[in-house]
Design an enzyme around this catalytic site. Sequence first.
Site, PDB file in Angstrom:
ATOM      1  N   SER A  26       2.615   3.501  -7.645  1.00  0.00           N
ATOM      2  CA  SER A  26       2.275   2.244  -7.889  1.00  0.00           C
ATOM      3  C   SER A  26       2.833   1.162  -7.070  1.00  0.00           C
ATOM      4  O   SER A  26       4.117   1.354  -6.802  1.00  0.00           O
ATOM      5  CB  SER A  26       2.449   1.812  -9.176  1.00  0.00           C
ATOM      6  OG  SER A  26       2.428   0.356  -9.605  1.00  0.00           O
ATOM      7  N   SER A  27       2.397  -0.017  -6.841  1.00  0.00           N
ATOM      8  CA  SER A  27       3.263  -0.831  -5.800  1.00  0.00           C
ATOM      9  C   SER A  27       4.353  -1.361  -6.687  1.00  0.00           C
ATOM     10  O   SER A  27       5.323  -1.537  -5.879  1.00  0.00           O
ATOM     11  CB  SER A  27       2.292  -1.970  -5.415  1.00  0.00           C
ATOM     12  OG  SER A  27       1.010  -1.605  -5.133  1.00  0.00           O
ATOM     13  N   ARG A  28       4.047  -1.303  -7.796  1.00  0.00           N
ATOM     14  CA  ARG A  28       5.388  -1.674  -8.541  1.00  0.00           C
ATOM     15  C   ARG A  28       6.551  -0.748  -8.722  1.00  0.00           C
ATOM     16  O   ARG A  28       7.591  -1.152  -9.162  1.00  0.00           O
ATOM     17  CB  ARG A  28       4.863  -2.041 -10.000  1.00  0.00           C
ATOM     18  CG  ARG A  28       3.724  -3.144 -10.252  1.00  0.00           C
ATOM     19  CD  ARG A  28       3.345  -3.245 -11.791  1.00  0.00           C
ATOM     20  NE  ARG A  28       2.348  -4.176 -11.752  1.00  0.00           N
ATOM     21  CZ  ARG A  28       2.230  -5.404 -12.061  1.00  0.00           C
ATOM     22  NH1 ARG A  28       3.411  -5.875 -12.247  1.00  0.00           N
ATOM     23  NH2 ARG A  28       1.205  -6.212 -12.175  1.00  0.00           N
ATOM     24  N   GLY A  85      -1.648   6.559  -2.817  1.00  0.00           N
ATOM     25  CA  GLY A  85      -2.570   6.156  -3.860  1.00  0.00           C
ATOM     26  C   GLY A  85      -3.905   5.558  -3.070  1.00  0.00           C
ATOM     27  O   GLY A  85      -4.991   5.904  -3.001  1.00  0.00           O
ATOM     28  N   HIS A  86      -3.339   4.429  -2.281  1.00  0.00           N
ATOM     29  CA  HIS A  86      -4.349   3.557  -1.681  1.00  0.00           C
ATOM     30  C   HIS A  86      -5.026   4.371  -0.467  1.00  0.00           C
ATOM     31  O   HIS A  86      -6.409   4.138  -0.427  1.00  0.00           O
ATOM     32  CB  HIS A  86      -3.718   2.283  -1.116  1.00  0.00           C
ATOM     33  CG  HIS A  86      -3.320   1.236  -2.188  1.00  0.00           C
ATOM     34  ND1 HIS A  86      -1.711   1.127  -2.502  1.00  0.00           N
ATOM     35  CD2 HIS A  86      -3.611   0.530  -3.219  1.00  0.00           C
ATOM     36  CE1 HIS A  86      -1.554   0.307  -3.506  1.00  0.00           C
ATOM     37  NE2 HIS A  86      -2.733  -0.238  -3.769  1.00  0.00           N
ATOM     38  N   LYS A 126      -6.227   5.650 -11.869  1.00  0.00           N
ATOM     39  CA  LYS A 126      -4.999   5.147 -12.223  1.00  0.00           C
ATOM     40  C   LYS A 126      -5.169   3.801 -13.013  1.00  0.00           C
ATOM     41  O   LYS A 126      -4.384   3.962 -14.128  1.00  0.00           O
ATOM     42  CB  LYS A 126      -4.089   4.987 -10.888  1.00  0.00           C
ATOM     43  CG  LYS A 126      -2.916   3.845 -10.992  1.00  0.00           C
ATOM     44  CD  LYS A 126      -1.752   4.565 -11.674  1.00  0.00           C
ATOM     45  CE  LYS A 126      -0.531   3.658 -11.547  1.00  0.00           C
ATOM     46  NZ  LYS A 126      -0.845   2.093 -12.136  1.00  0.00           N
ATOM     47  N   LEU A 171       0.750  -1.162  -0.196  1.00  0.00           N
ATOM     48  CA  LEU A 171      -0.222  -0.051  -0.055  1.00  0.00           C
ATOM     49  C   LEU A 171       0.993   1.128  -0.133  1.00  0.00           C
ATOM     50  O   LEU A 171       1.829   1.322   0.791  1.00  0.00           O
ATOM     51  CB  LEU A 171      -1.003  -0.041   1.161  1.00  0.00           C
ATOM     52  CG  LEU A 171      -1.965  -1.419   1.329  1.00  0.00           C
ATOM     53  CD1 LEU A 171      -2.817  -1.145   2.584  1.00  0.00           C
ATOM     54  CD2 LEU A 171      -2.674  -1.439   0.013  1.00  0.00           C
ATOM     55  N   HIS A 172       0.254   2.201  -0.570  1.00  0.00           N
ATOM     56  CA  HIS A 172       1.062   3.449  -0.773  1.00  0.00           C
ATOM     57  C   HIS A 172      -0.032   4.678  -0.655  1.00  0.00           C
ATOM     58  O   HIS A 172      -1.024   4.436  -0.511  1.00  0.00           O
ATOM     59  CB  HIS A 172       1.742   3.626  -2.086  1.00  0.00           C
ATOM     60  CG  HIS A 172       0.999   3.344  -3.448  1.00  0.00           C
ATOM     61  ND1 HIS A 172      -0.107   3.904  -3.662  1.00  0.00           N
ATOM     62  CD2 HIS A 172       0.943   2.233  -4.170  1.00  0.00           C
ATOM     63  CE1 HIS A 172      -0.518   3.355  -4.819  1.00  0.00           C
ATOM     64  NE2 HIS A 172       0.024   2.371  -5.384  1.00  0.00           N
TER      65      HIS A 172
HETATM   66  P1  AMP Z   1      -4.117  -2.470  -6.852  1.00  0.00           P
HETATM   67  O1  AMP Z   1      -3.532  -2.589  -5.323  1.00  0.00           O
HETATM   68  O2  AMP Z   1      -2.627  -1.907  -7.490  1.00  0.00           O
HETATM   69  O3  AMP Z   1      -4.664  -3.362  -7.089  1.00  0.00           O
HETATM   70  O4  AMP Z   1      -4.944  -0.988  -6.471  1.00  0.00           O
HETATM   71  C1  AMP Z   1      -5.796  -0.919  -5.595  1.00  0.00           C
HETATM   72  C2  AMP Z   1      -6.746   0.165  -5.957  1.00  0.00           C
HETATM   73  O5  AMP Z   1      -6.049   1.254  -5.829  1.00  0.00           O
HETATM   74  C3  AMP Z   1      -7.220   0.262  -7.435  1.00  0.00           C
HETATM   75  O6  AMP Z   1      -8.425   0.709  -7.465  1.00  0.00           O
HETATM   76  C4  AMP Z   1      -5.982   1.404  -8.156  1.00  0.00           C
HETATM   77  O7  AMP Z   1      -6.562   2.023  -9.257  1.00  0.00           O
HETATM   78  C5  AMP Z   1      -5.906   2.048  -6.877  1.00  0.00           C
HETATM   79  N1  AMP Z   1      -4.486   3.077  -6.953  1.00  0.00           N
HETATM   80  C6  AMP Z   1      -3.626   2.460  -7.373  1.00  0.00           C
HETATM   81  N2  AMP Z   1      -2.441   3.318  -7.371  1.00  0.00           N
HETATM   82  C7  AMP Z   1      -3.390   4.467  -7.221  1.00  0.00           C
HETATM   83  C8  AMP Z   1      -2.811   5.927  -7.409  1.00  0.00           C
HETATM   84  N3  AMP Z   1      -1.525   6.173  -7.769  1.00  0.00           N
HETATM   85  N4  AMP Z   1      -3.871   6.859  -7.033  1.00  0.00           N
HETATM   86  C9  AMP Z   1      -4.899   6.402  -6.988  1.00  0.00           C
HETATM   87  N5  AMP Z   1      -5.427   5.224  -6.789  1.00  0.00           N
HETATM   88  C10 AMP Z   1      -4.413   4.441  -6.889  1.00  0.00           C
END
Ligand code: AMP
Length: 291
Positions: free
Chosen positions: A185-187, A36-37, A149, A33-34
């Site tokens: 991004s987590s990546r 954005g999450h 995103k 998590l970052h």
């Molecule tokens: P993930 O863990 O990558 O599957 O992302 C989980 C949720 O967080 C998804 O709805 C993503 O679109 C959102 N998310 C990921 N990165 C960002 C970001 N930089 N800003 C806003 N939402 C994000």
Amino acid sequence: MRIVSAPSEVRASVAAARSSGRSIGFVPTMGALHAGHASLIDEARNHGHFVVVSIFVNPMQFNDPRDLAAYPITTQADDSLCVTAGVDLLWRPTVDDIYPSGFDTVVEPGAMASILEGKHRPGHFRGVATVVLKLFNVVAPDFAYFGLKDFQQLAVIRHMARDLELPVDIIGCPTIREDDGLAMSSRNTKLSADTRRSAAALSNALTGVVTALRNGDDVAEARAFGLALLSKQPGIDVEYLEIVDRDTLSQLTSNDSSSAVVLVAANIGGVRLIDNLEVDPARVGHRKGPA
Ligand code: AMP
């Protein structure tokens, strides 16, 4: 904050919250998590909901087993972020909780899922739609929060929610970026110092294309401009850069680009990153609306 694994524990916790009059806000994630999450969690919490976060690295949405194996896992940091962000319930299911032996049903999204990300990651959105529907069925949220995103993912989920009459409002939230514009991004944690510097070129290229479109360049010119910007940056292997209609994700049929979104995917030193930028983000509300 409670941390649970079994769907039955989620249902019990959510039922207790509901019986005390709370609405349910849900943020599905894959962890690492970052900020954005955290912005999605904040949005849910600020609306007063009982906030449920799921962390599940969903094998079904990875078409490349190496990508799945390399996906970052930061369990303790994720717990801390969730506590700090005010999450009420953290659901961390096992693969067996989601896909018990004999699991044999999938959600197959339509045409929108076979272009762009879907073309480059065959089966990806089948995995996304299947897991999201399952998570929704366990949590039964009133509101579910997704990041712009992952623009196409949000569109596919909105489409599924509409097609299948899911009783949940899908809320799209803005992309949170690093200071140099790189979308969080987590990546990103997998980037080396060098590739991290190059990665800023992605958002710079998107800004360049959007500026060109706003200045009246035609779509083909603007796209060529973006690709040229990226080709100047060593180490960036572009998978696609496309300018499409934000609602249908199909190619624009005219040079009126007010409804356009520019989507990019690139491999940078072995790390696959995606990003996007809308020409006119204020044109329609992000919060709801058609896919
Ligand atoms: P993930 O863990 O990558 O599957 O992302 C989980 C949720 O967080 C998804 O709805 C993503 O679109 C959102 N998310 C990921 N990165 C960002 C970001 N930089 N800003 C806003 N939402 C994000």
